[in-house]
Design a protein around this motif. Structure first.
Motif, PDB file in Angstrom:
ATOM      1  N   ALA A  99      20.271  90.099  56.033  1.00 45.43           N
ATOM      2  CA  ALA A  99      20.092  91.333  55.261  1.00 45.43           C
ATOM      3  C   ALA A  99      18.656  91.362  54.736  1.00 45.43           C
ATOM      4  CB  ALA A  99      21.085  91.370  54.108  1.00 45.43           C
ATOM      5  N   CYS A 100      17.802  92.177  55.355  1.00 41.08           N
ATOM      6  CA  CYS A 100      16.382  92.223  54.986  1.00 41.08           C
ATOM      7  C   CYS A 100      16.021  93.656  54.607  1.00 41.08           C
ATOM      8  CB  CYS A 100      15.542  91.748  56.176  1.00 41.08           C
ATOM      9  SG  CYS A 100      13.783  91.908  55.866  1.00 41.08           S
ATOM     10  N   TYR A 101      15.508  93.851  53.401  1.00 44.38           N
ATOM     11  CA  TYR A 101      15.235  95.191  52.883  1.00 44.38           C
ATOM     12  C   TYR A 101      13.737  95.492  52.779  1.00 44.38           C
ATOM     13  CZ  TYR A 101      20.050  94.303  51.597  1.00 44.38           C
ATOM     14  OH  TYR A 101      21.367  93.964  51.648  1.00 44.38           O
ATOM     15  N   ALA A 102      12.890  94.578  53.263  1.00 40.79           N
ATOM     16  CA  ALA A 102      11.437  94.729  53.105  1.00 40.79           C
ATOM     17  C   ALA A 102      10.888  95.799  54.041  1.00 40.79           C
ATOM     18  CB  ALA A 102      10.762  93.401  53.402  1.00 40.79           C
ATOM     19  N   GLN A 103       9.877  96.520  53.526  1.00 43.90           N
ATOM     20  CA  GLN A 103       9.223  97.543  54.347  1.00 43.90           C
ATOM     21  C   GLN A 103       7.759  97.625  53.934  1.00 43.90           C
ATOM     22  OE1 GLN A 103      10.562 101.472  53.587  1.00 43.90           O
ATOM     23  NE2 GLN A 103       9.858 102.248  55.566  1.00 43.90           N
ATOM     24  N   ARG A 104       6.867  97.539  54.912  1.00 45.33           N
ATOM     25  CA  ARG A 104       5.437  97.610  54.598  1.00 45.33           C
ATOM     26  C   ARG A 104       5.062  99.006  54.091  1.00 45.33           C
ATOM     27  NH1 ARG A 104       1.002  94.618  56.147  1.00 45.33           N
ATOM     28  NH2 ARG A 104      -0.942  95.736  55.859  1.00 45.33           N
ATOM     29  N   GLY A 105       4.221  99.045  53.040  1.00 44.64           N
ATOM     30  CA  GLY A 105       3.719 100.322  52.552  1.00 44.64           C
ATOM     31  C   GLY A 105       4.681 101.053  51.630  1.00 44.64           C
ATOM     32  N   CYS A 106       5.691 100.350  51.135  1.00 44.79           N
ATOM     33  CA  CYS A 106       6.642 101.015  50.229  1.00 44.79           C
ATOM     34  C   CYS A 106       5.944 101.340  48.902  1.00 44.79           C
ATOM     35  CB  CYS A 106       7.860 100.121  49.982  1.00 44.79           C
ATOM     36  SG  CYS A 106       7.479  98.517  49.274  1.00 44.79           S
ATOM     37  N   ASN A 107       6.433 102.368  48.209  1.00 36.80           N
ATOM     38  CA  ASN A 107       5.864 102.646  46.888  1.00 36.80           C
ATOM     39  C   ASN A 107       6.600 101.814  45.833  1.00 36.80           C
ATOM     40  OD1 ASN A 107       8.260 103.970  46.212  1.00 36.80           O
ATOM     41  ND2 ASN A 107       7.494 105.955  46.932  1.00 36.80           N
ATOM     42  N   THR A 108       6.159 101.906  44.578  1.00 30.63           N
ATOM     43  CA  THR A 108       6.718 101.029  43.542  1.00 30.63           C
ATOM     44  C   THR A 108       8.221 101.222  43.385  1.00 30.63           C
ATOM     45  OG1 THR A 108       4.608 101.186  42.424  1.00 30.63           O
ATOM     46  CG2 THR A 108       6.418 100.312  41.114  1.00 30.63           C
ATOM     47  N   GLU A 109       8.641 102.489  43.443  1.00 26.83           N
ATOM     48  CA  GLU A 109      10.078 102.781  43.289  1.00 26.83           C
ATOM     49  C   GLU A 109      10.890 102.133  44.418  1.00 26.83           C
ATOM     50  OE1 GLU A 109      12.463 106.886  43.182  1.00 26.83           O
ATOM     51  OE2 GLU A 109      10.425 106.962  42.376  1.00 26.83           O
ATOM     52  N   GLU A 110      10.382 102.286  45.640  1.00 26.49           N
ATOM     53  CA  GLU A 110      11.079 101.706  46.801  1.00 26.49           C
ATOM     54  C   GLU A 110      11.072 100.174  46.730  1.00 26.49           C
ATOM     55  OE1 GLU A 110       9.906 105.298  49.928  1.00 26.49           O
ATOM     56  OE2 GLU A 110       8.565 103.605  49.673  1.00 26.49           O
ATOM     57  N   TYR A 111       9.957  99.642  46.219  1.00 27.99           N
ATOM     58  CA  TYR A 111       9.821  98.184  46.100  1.00 27.99           C
ATOM     59  C   TYR A 111      10.937  97.618  45.206  1.00 27.99           C
ATOM     60  CZ  TYR A 111       7.586  93.769  44.640  1.00 27.99           C
ATOM     61  OH  TYR A 111       7.317  92.441  44.358  1.00 27.99           O
ATOM     62  N   TYR A 112      11.124  98.246  44.037  1.00 27.05           N
ATOM     63  CA  TYR A 112      12.168  97.744  43.129  1.00 27.05           C
ATOM     64  C   TYR A 112      13.576  98.105  43.610  1.00 27.05           C
ATOM     65  CZ  TYR A 112       8.838  95.741  39.934  1.00 27.05           C
ATOM     66  OH  TYR A 112       7.871  94.932  39.402  1.00 27.05           O
ATOM     67  N   ALA A 113      13.696  99.228  44.332  1.00 29.89           N
ATOM     68  CA  ALA A 113      15.014  99.573  44.892  1.00 29.89           C
ATOM     69  C   ALA A 113      15.442  98.485  45.881  1.00 29.89           C
ATOM     70  CB  ALA A 113      14.952 100.934  45.580  1.00 29.89           C
ATOM     71  N   ALA A 114      14.474  97.954  46.637  1.00 28.10           N
ATOM     72  CA  ALA A 114      14.796  96.895  47.608  1.00 28.10           C
ATOM     73  C   ALA A 114      15.182  95.598  46.883  1.00 28.10           C
ATOM     74  CB  ALA A 114      13.603  96.662  48.531  1.00 28.10           C
ATOM     75  N   ILE A 115      14.511  95.296  45.779  1.00 26.09           N
ATOM     76  CA  ILE A 115      14.897  94.119  44.979  1.00 26.09           C
ATOM     77  C   ILE A 115      16.316  94.320  44.457  1.00 26.09           C
ATOM     78  CG2 ILE A 115      14.444  92.900  42.782  1.00 26.09           C
ATOM     79  CD1 ILE A 115      11.509  92.969  43.392  1.00 26.09           C
ATOM     80  N   ASP A 116      16.619  95.550  44.045  1.00 26.19           N
ATOM     81  CA  ASP A 116      17.975  95.839  43.555  1.00 26.19           C
ATOM     82  C   ASP A 116      19.027  95.610  44.639  1.00 26.19           C
ATOM     83  OD1 ASP A 116      17.267  96.357  40.974  1.00 26.19           O
ATOM     84  OD2 ASP A 116      17.128  98.533  41.230  1.00 26.19           O
ATOM     85  N   LYS A 117      18.676  95.945  45.888  1.00 28.25           N
ATOM     86  CA  LYS A 117      19.641  95.722  46.969  1.00 28.25           C
ATOM     87  C   LYS A 117      19.932  94.228  47.120  1.00 28.25           C
ATOM     88  CE  LYS A 117      18.848  99.809  49.748  1.00 28.25           C
ATOM     89  NZ  LYS A 117      17.999 100.347  50.781  1.00 28.25           N
ATOM     90  N   VAL A 118      18.896  93.420  46.978  1.00 27.14           N
ATOM     91  CA  VAL A 118      19.109  91.964  47.039  1.00 27.14           C
ATOM     92  C   VAL A 118      20.038  91.550  45.892  1.00 27.14           C
ATOM     93  CG1 VAL A 118      17.972  89.710  46.740  1.00 27.14           C
ATOM     94  CG2 VAL A 118      16.930  91.451  48.211  1.00 27.14           C
TER      95      VAL A 118
END
Ligand SMILES: NC(=O)c1ccc[n+]([C@@H]2O[C@H](COP(=O)([O-])OP(=O)(O)OC[C@H]3O[C@@H](n4cnc5c(N)ncnc54)[C@H](O)[C@@H]3O)[C@@H](O)[C@H]2O)c1
Length: 408
Positions: free
Chosen positions: A85-104
């Motif tokens: 389960a990998c949620y990382a994406q290059r060039g994400c904005n700050t909101e997307e960055y923390y949303a991905a941490i939340d998914k983890v």
């Protein structure tokens, strides 16, 4: 046809003998069975080898990035195709960055691994629902350890964290050789400029700064060091570098590399003093070492190239690499630390995770050192892999080193 991400992972894996040895043992012993590991690390090929080692140990692994620009999307795809389960994406904005941490964190990990402490910060401040299940954690970098120690001093850290960065097998090699080589390689690939003869200003003479300064000199650069710590400044002087404050260095530097882990190192006080064509880059963890908002505010024009933003200020051109983010990872061609270095750092991570899985419940909340046996074991594995042999203390020497009554 093999996926490019998978090719990158396989390329890295062949030069990671220490992590591979750990992975073979993990496959047999499954020491992480029953654990869910939540990670926020730079998602690139070497990290993928760590992920697969932890999965081989029986863990379910959930991973996202620890910097919006350091993810290699093809490697992230290869991990996903392999069932991680990998949620990382290059060039994400700050909101997307923390949303991905939340998914983890939605996976309610039992163990976490951070590089910079954004995940631990999130779980303590915004995602406390995920806190009770966490047995313990590991932190990869200097800035993350600084933040964790500040949190511990405030009595706010609620589980044990192993300071992977602080152990010799990590920072003697990763911070010095890893950052030294990869920051310069990335700068050279992005700009195509010659280092020989250039005035290179290195801000901070800690582990990373020493690596960058030494390797830049080896390529023929004329290196200037800036510091705030008088002992480190003197060390730089005796190592043969020019030492001066940033206000003086700003006037002569052609290429600047910040490595302090501190904020506001090159600011609006310094940019007007610089030569046209000066190149600015950062190898510290966060993008706050160079005052980018000042550049944006005062520029009459901004030109964008691949990995380079050029700010035109009073007719002068100031070039900023990778938006001031970790230059060795965040430029389009940045590959991060050399593989052999990450073999050691991620071996420390893998064994520290195993240690927390076994002993986390006995450890108090707070920052803990990597056990010395783990560090020495990794050094021995690496020495064996490179074919080096070691002397051993004789009984006489052991007795001599422990006694106080053998004098003249
Ligand atoms: N680029 C990478 O891949 C990578 C790898 C490892 C560490 N890091 C990061 O690099 C940074 C430095 O790590 P380190 O292990 O070298 O830390 P360190 O503590 O060994 O060194 C930092 C140095 O910066 C100096 N410094 C602080 N404020 C300063 C200022 N205002 N001006 C000049 N010097 C100043 C300190 O005195 C110290 O000597 C951290 O943010 C760390 O997380 C990055």
């Amino acid at each position: 046809m093999t996926h490019t991400g998978e090719q990158k992972i396989q390329w890295a894996q062949q030069y990671m003998p220490v992590l591979n040895a750990i992975r073979e043992r993990f496959e047999k012993e499954k020491p992480l069975t029953g654990h869910r590991i939540g990670m926020a690390l730079h998602v690139e090929a070497k990290t993928a080898c760590l992920v697969r080692t932890l999965a081989a140990g029986g863990a379910e692994v959930y991973i996202t990035g620890c910097n919006p620009l350091s993810t290699q999307d093809d490697v992230a795809d290869a991990l996903r195709e392999g069932g991680i389960a990998c949620y990382a994406q290059r060039g994400c904005n700050t909101e997307e960055y923390y949303a991905a941490i939340d998914k983890v964190l939605d996976a309610h990990p039992t163990l976490t691994i951070d590089d910079g402490m954004d995940l631990i910060n999130r779980v303590h401040l915004d995602r406390r629902d995920a806190l009770p299940g966490i047995v313990g954690a590991c932190e990869e970098t200097t800035t993350g350890i600084h933040r964790l120690r500040a949190m511990e001093a405030d009595g706010k850290l609620e589980f044990p964290v192993i300071a992977v960065n602080d152990t010799p097998m990590k920072h003697y090699f990763d911070n010095v050789h890893g950052t030294g080589e990869s920051a310069l390689a990335s700068i050279m690939l992005t700009t195509n400029v010659l280092l020989a003869g250039r005035h290179v200003v290195v801000a901070g003479y800690g582990y990373c700064g020493r690596g960058v300064a030494t390797k830049a000199r080896a390529l023929g650069a004329r290196v200037i060091v800036t510091e705030i710590d008088p002992r480190r400044a003197l060390q730089a002087h005796f190592d043969g570098f020019d030492v001066m404050c940033m206000e003086e260095a700003a006037k002569v530097g052609d290429l600047f590399i910040t490595t302090t882990g501190n904020c506001s190192i090159i600011t609006g006080r310094h940019f007007p003093l610089m030569k046209s064509g000066a190149i600015l880059s950062n190898a510290g963890h966060f993008n706050n070492e160079i005052e980018i908002p000042w550049l944006a505010e005062h520029a009459s024009a901004v030109e964008h190239r691949d990995g380079i933003d050029t700010y035109v200020i009073d007719g002068k051109k100031i070039h900023l690499l990778a938006e001031g983010r970790l230059v060795n990872l965040a430029t389009p061609k940045g590959m991060g630390h050399p593989i052999e270095v990450m073999d050691l750092s991620f071996a420390v991570q893998a064994l520290s995770v195993e240690y927390v899985a076994k002993h986390g419940r006995e450890l108090a909340a707070g920052v803990h050192d990597v056990p010395t046996e783990i560090d020495e074991y990794i050094a021995r594995l690496k020495l064996a892999a490179v074919g080096a042999t070691l002397d051993a203390l004789t009984a006489e020497q052991e007795e001599y080193m422990c006694s106080w009554n053998h004098g003249t």
